[in-house]
Motif scaffolding. Structure first.
Motif, PDB file in Angstrom:
ATOM      1  N   GLY A   1      -2.351   2.104   3.053  1.00 48.38           N
ATOM      2  CA  GLY A   1      -1.977   1.020   3.945  1.00 48.38           C
ATOM      3  C   GLY A   1      -3.187   0.430   4.661  1.00 48.38           C
ATOM      4  N   ALA A   2      -4.099   1.316   5.110  1.00 49.80           N
ATOM      5  CA  ALA A   2      -5.313   0.849   5.795  1.00 49.80           C
ATOM      6  C   ALA A   2      -6.192   0.036   4.862  1.00 49.80           C
ATOM      7  CB  ALA A   2      -6.083   2.051   6.342  1.00 49.80           C
ATOM      8  N   PHE A   3      -6.318   0.484   3.613  1.00 47.12           N
ATOM      9  CA  PHE A   3      -7.120  -0.265   2.635  1.00 47.12           C
ATOM     10  C   PHE A   3      -6.493  -1.636   2.360  1.00 47.12           C
ATOM     11  CE2 PHE A   3      -8.926   3.848   0.619  1.00 47.12           C
ATOM     12  CZ  PHE A   3      -9.918   3.873   1.580  1.00 47.12           C
ATOM     13  N   GLY A   4      -5.160  -1.706   2.357  1.00 46.17           N
ATOM     14  CA  GLY A   4      -4.492  -2.996   2.161  1.00 46.17           C
ATOM     15  C   GLY A   4      -4.811  -3.969   3.282  1.00 46.17           C
ATOM     16  N   VAL A   5      -4.766  -3.483   4.521  1.00 49.13           N
ATOM     17  CA  VAL A   5      -5.092  -4.335   5.672  1.00 49.13           C
ATOM     18  C   VAL A   5      -6.561  -4.742   5.638  1.00 49.13           C
ATOM     19  CG1 VAL A   5      -5.254  -4.421   8.190  1.00 49.13           C
ATOM     20  CG2 VAL A   5      -3.272  -3.342   7.099  1.00 49.13           C
ATOM     21  N   LEU A   6      -7.435  -3.780   5.319  1.00 50.07           N
ATOM     22  CA  LEU A   6      -8.872  -4.079   5.242  1.00 50.07           C
ATOM     23  C   LEU A   6      -9.149  -5.131   4.169  1.00 50.07           C
ATOM     24  CD1 LEU A   6     -11.773  -3.475   6.123  1.00 50.07           C
ATOM     25  CD2 LEU A   6     -11.800  -1.571   4.480  1.00 50.07           C
TER      26      LEU A   6
ATOM     27  N   MET B   1      -2.453  -5.581  -4.520  1.00 52.77           N
ATOM     28  CA  MET B   1      -2.125  -4.794  -3.338  1.00 52.77           C
ATOM     29  C   MET B   1      -1.275  -3.569  -3.663  1.00 52.77           C
ATOM     30  SD  MET B   1      -3.447  -5.818  -0.465  1.00 52.77           S
ATOM     31  CE  MET B   1      -4.043  -7.211   0.495  1.00 52.77           C
ATOM     32  N   LEU B   2      -0.469  -3.652  -4.703  1.00 57.11           N
ATOM     33  CA  LEU B   2       0.355  -2.508  -5.083  1.00 57.11           C
ATOM     34  C   LEU B   2      -0.460  -1.400  -5.744  1.00 57.11           C
ATOM     35  CD1 LEU B   2       3.600  -4.182  -6.504  1.00 57.11           C
ATOM     36  CD2 LEU B   2       3.506  -2.578  -4.598  1.00 57.11           C
ATOM     37  N   ILE B   3      -1.460  -1.774  -6.515  1.00 60.11           N
ATOM     38  CA  ILE B   3      -2.157  -0.791  -7.348  1.00 60.11           C
ATOM     39  C   ILE B   3      -3.506  -0.363  -6.778  1.00 60.11           C
ATOM     40  CG2 ILE B   3      -3.178  -0.400  -9.622  1.00 60.11           C
ATOM     41  CD1 ILE B   3      -1.066  -2.278 -10.774  1.00 60.11           C
ATOM     42  N   THR B   4      -4.342  -1.317  -6.381  1.00 57.53           N
ATOM     43  CA  THR B   4      -5.740  -0.992  -6.087  1.00 57.53           C
ATOM     44  C   THR B   4      -5.940  -0.189  -4.804  1.00 57.53           C
ATOM     45  OG1 THR B   4      -6.211  -3.110  -7.161  1.00 57.53           O
ATOM     46  CG2 THR B   4      -8.064  -1.924  -6.208  1.00 57.53           C
ATOM     47  N   PRO B   5      -5.354  -0.558  -3.645  1.00 55.95           N
ATOM     48  CA  PRO B   5      -5.534   0.284  -2.458  1.00 55.95           C
ATOM     49  C   PRO B   5      -5.022   1.704  -2.658  1.00 55.95           C
ATOM     50  CG  PRO B   5      -4.703  -1.869  -1.826  1.00 55.95           C
ATOM     51  CD  PRO B   5      -4.616  -1.797  -3.328  1.00 55.95           C
TER      52      PRO B   5
ATOM     53  N   GLY C   1       0.817  -1.213   0.000  1.00 53.79           N
ATOM     54  CA  GLY C   1       0.000   0.000   0.000  1.00 53.79           C
ATOM     55  C   GLY C   1       0.847   1.258   0.000  1.00 53.79           C
ATOM     56  N   PHE C   2       1.891   1.285   0.836  1.00 56.03           N
ATOM     57  CA  PHE C   2       2.764   2.461   0.890  1.00 56.03           C
ATOM     58  C   PHE C   2       3.511   2.657  -0.435  1.00 56.03           C
ATOM     59  CE2 PHE C   2       3.182   1.631   5.728  1.00 56.03           C
ATOM     60  CZ  PHE C   2       1.990   2.308   5.954  1.00 56.03           C
ATOM     61  N   ILE C   3       4.106   1.572  -0.939  1.00 58.64           N
ATOM     62  CA  ILE C   3       4.859   1.663  -2.192  1.00 58.64           C
ATOM     63  C   ILE C   3       3.930   1.998  -3.357  1.00 58.64           C
ATOM     64  CG2 ILE C   3       6.136   0.278  -3.881  1.00 58.64           C
ATOM     65  CD1 ILE C   3       7.828   1.090  -1.551  1.00 58.64           C
TER      66      ILE C   3
ATOM     67  N   SER D   1      -5.811 -15.971  -1.355  1.00 59.54           N
ATOM     68  CA  SER D   1      -5.163 -14.886  -2.092  1.00 59.54           C
ATOM     69  C   SER D   1      -6.109 -14.278  -3.124  1.00 59.54           C
ATOM     70  CB  SER D   1      -3.899 -15.399  -2.780  1.00 59.54           C
ATOM     71  OG  SER D   1      -2.934 -15.778  -1.836  1.00 59.54           O
ATOM     72  N   GLY D   2      -6.860 -15.141  -3.826  1.00 56.68           N
ATOM     73  CA  GLY D   2      -7.817 -14.641  -4.812  1.00 56.68           C
ATOM     74  C   GLY D   2      -8.895 -13.785  -4.174  1.00 56.68           C
ATOM     75  N   SER D   3      -9.381 -14.199  -3.007  1.00 58.24           N
ATOM     76  CA  SER D   3     -10.418 -13.432  -2.305  1.00 58.24           C
ATOM     77  C   SER D   3      -9.883 -12.087  -1.822  1.00 58.24           C
ATOM     78  CB  SER D   3     -10.956 -14.236  -1.118  1.00 58.24           C
ATOM     79  OG  SER D   3     -11.581 -15.418  -1.551  1.00 58.24           O
ATOM     80  N   MET D   4      -8.644 -12.079  -1.361  1.00 58.26           N
ATOM     81  CA  MET D   4      -8.043 -10.820  -0.910  1.00 58.26           C
ATOM     82  C   MET D   4      -7.841  -9.860  -2.079  1.00 58.26           C
ATOM     83  SD  MET D   4      -5.280 -12.126   1.928  1.00 58.26           S
ATOM     84  CE  MET D   4      -5.825 -12.903   3.459  1.00 58.26           C
ATOM     85  N   ALA D   5      -7.398 -10.398  -3.214  1.00 60.27           N
ATOM     86  CA  ALA D   5      -7.245  -9.558  -4.406  1.00 60.27           C
ATOM     87  C   ALA D   5      -8.597  -9.005  -4.855  1.00 60.27           C
ATOM     88  CB  ALA D   5      -6.598 -10.364  -5.530  1.00 60.27           C
ATOM     89  N   PHE D   6      -9.619  -9.851  -4.798  1.00 61.60           N
ATOM     90  CA  PHE D   6     -10.973  -9.407  -5.157  1.00 61.60           C
ATOM     91  C   PHE D   6     -11.458  -8.324  -4.200  1.00 61.60           C
ATOM     92  CE2 PHE D   6     -15.623  -9.931  -4.643  1.00 61.60           C
ATOM     93  CZ  PHE D   6     -16.019  -9.563  -5.923  1.00 61.60           C
ATOM     94  N   SER D   7     -11.112  -8.436  -2.937  1.00 61.56           N
ATOM     95  CA  SER D   7     -11.548  -7.448  -1.941  1.00 61.56           C
ATOM     96  C   SER D   7     -10.952  -6.068  -2.207  1.00 61.56           C
ATOM     97  CB  SER D   7     -11.169  -7.926  -0.540  1.00 61.56           C
ATOM     98  OG  SER D   7     -11.862  -9.105  -0.208  1.00 61.56           O
ATOM     99  N   THR D   8      -9.734  -6.032  -2.765  1.00 61.75           N
ATOM    100  CA  THR D   8      -9.174  -4.720  -3.117  1.00 61.75           C
ATOM    101  C   THR D   8     -10.041  -4.039  -4.163  1.00 61.75           C
ATOM    102  OG1 THR D   8      -7.732  -5.596  -4.891  1.00 61.75           O
ATOM    103  CG2 THR D   8      -6.826  -5.535  -2.654  1.00 61.75           C
ATOM    104  N   GLY D   9     -10.591  -4.837  -5.079  1.00 60.13           N
ATOM    105  CA  GLY D   9     -11.486  -4.283  -6.094  1.00 60.13           C
ATOM    106  C   GLY D   9     -12.783  -3.776  -5.484  1.00 60.13           C
ATOM    107  N   ILE D  10     -13.310  -4.483  -4.470  1.00 61.22           N
ATOM    108  CA  ILE D  10     -14.523  -4.042  -3.785  1.00 61.22           C
ATOM    109  C   ILE D  10     -14.294  -2.692  -3.120  1.00 61.22           C
ATOM    110  CG2 ILE D  10     -16.121  -4.550  -1.897  1.00 61.22           C
ATOM    111  CD1 ILE D  10     -16.532  -6.322  -4.309  1.00 61.22           C
ATOM    112  N   ILE D  11     -13.152  -2.555  -2.437  1.00 64.63           N
ATOM    113  CA  ILE D  11     -12.829  -1.296  -1.761  1.00 64.63           C
ATOM    114  C   ILE D  11     -12.667  -0.164  -2.768  1.00 64.63           C
ATOM    115  CG2 ILE D  11     -11.039  -0.123  -0.414  1.00 64.63           C
ATOM    116  CD1 ILE D  11     -10.660  -2.773   1.094  1.00 64.63           C
ATOM    117  N   PHE D  12     -12.030  -0.461  -3.898  1.00 66.42           N
ATOM    118  CA  PHE D  12     -11.908   0.572  -4.929  1.00 66.42           C
ATOM    119  C   PHE D  12     -13.281   0.960  -5.469  1.00 66.42           C
ATOM    120  CE2 PHE D  12     -11.655   1.916  -9.347  1.00 66.42           C
ATOM    121  CZ  PHE D  12     -10.772   2.983  -9.250  1.00 66.42           C
ATOM    122  N   GLY D  13     -14.153  -0.027  -5.673  1.00 72.58           N
ATOM    123  CA  GLY D  13     -15.485   0.258  -6.187  1.00 72.58           C
ATOM    124  C   GLY D  13     -16.272   1.162  -5.254  1.00 72.58           C
TER     125      GLY D  13
END
Length: 295
Positions: free
Chosen positions: A234-239, A211-215, A19-21, A256-268
């Motif tokens: 960083g908070a969005f990455g943890v969430l 995790m690098l791009i979406t949060p 998230g930071f990077i 891992s797939g569910s966590m990657a999908f969750s980043t998309g939910i947070i972005f949405g």
């Protein structure tokens, strides 16, 4: 700590570091470089394994950093010869990643390293691969490594915060002020490489890219201040890690797939509800303005 706790801690450390990077990647318009490096480090890992016959340790980090820097140098070299940057990234990363895949298929043999492992990781095995440390006792090796990487990322971001801020928003101004932009660029690429390879074995390339791009993209929609953007990312990455693990347990599917999908939910959600750039806010504001005029 429980089995689930170690998995959540591992994923959260990945979410924080990436998230930071990721914020600097987004601000520098280098999101595709994250995808490129997260794949080309495979070549560095494979070559390191062929030399040392080990899948852990400093040799793997060195090989991955070298692969990340090679990717950055080759992309810049191809781009300087008249090829668009996006095309240069696509050419370099697919070539190097394919070379890594070929080496796995022909040279690696029975080692615990394959294309599926590279893409999706093995986060469910993390709690069983432990090391013993003074005071702390036995902890997962990935947690120890990711904690060190997070510490390095935070220290370097804090020490050179002003330089990162200027080079991210106005590279020309940074160069005119005498800031070594080229050196900072390769330091940054090294950070991306180290963060990627530390996360690679645990969560795989797909989640690293997510995790690098979406949060960071979601955080960008909420604020224009770099410090707040870093914290939000960083908070969005943890969430995403927590939400993704809950979904994976509920549906009995890939963590891992569910966590990657969750980043998309947070972005949405951010895309719809953020106060400055959200689609709902953009539609509500004109309606409110028209209502005030009519009143």
């Amino acid at each position: 700590m429980s089995y689930s706790g170690w998995i959540l801690l591992t994923a959260s450390l990945v979410g924080l570091s990436c998230g930071f990077i990721g914020v600097l990647l987004i601000l520098r318009r280098m999101a595709m470089m994250a995808d490129a490096i997260s794949h080309t480090v495979l070549l560095g890992i494979v070559i390191s394994f062929l030399i040392t016959r080990e899948l852990s340790g400093i040799s793997m980090l060195i090989g991955s950093i070298a692969a990340g820097l090679l990717t950055s140098v080759l992309v810049q070299w191809v781009h300087n010869r008249g090829v668009q940057q996006e095309a240069a990234i696509g050419i370099v990363f697919t070539t190097l990643f394919a070379l890594g895949v070929v080496l796995i298929a022909t040279k690696v043999g029975n080692a615990h390293l394959d294309v599926k492992h590279a893409l999706m990781g093995e986060i469910t095995f993390i709690p069983w691969e432990t090391i013993t440390l003074p005071v702390l006792g036995a902890i997962p090796e990935a947690v120890f490594l990711l904690s060190i990487v997070l510490l390095v990322v935070v220290v370097i971001l804090v020490l050179f915060y002003k330089e990162w801020k200027i080079t991210a928003f106005d590279p020309a101004l940074a160069a005119s002020l005498g800031i070594p932009t080229a050196l900072l660029h390769y330091v940054f690429m090294s950070l991306v490489s180290v963060t990627t390879v530390a996360s690679f074995d645990a969560v795989g390339a797909i989640m690293v890219v997510a995790m690098l791009i979406t949060p960071a993209s979601a955080a960008y929609l909420w604020t224009d201040r770099l410090s707040v953007m870093l914290l939000l990312s960083g908070a969005f990455g943890v969430l995403s890690a927590v939400l993704g693990y809950s979904v994976a347990v509920w549906l009995d599917t890939s963590i891992s797939g569910s966590m990657a999908f969750s980043t998309g939910i947070i972005f949405g959600v951010s895309f719809l509800l953020s106060p400055k750039h959200g689609m709902i806010v953009k539609r509500v504001r004109p309606s409110m303005a028209i209502g005030k005029e009519e009143a």
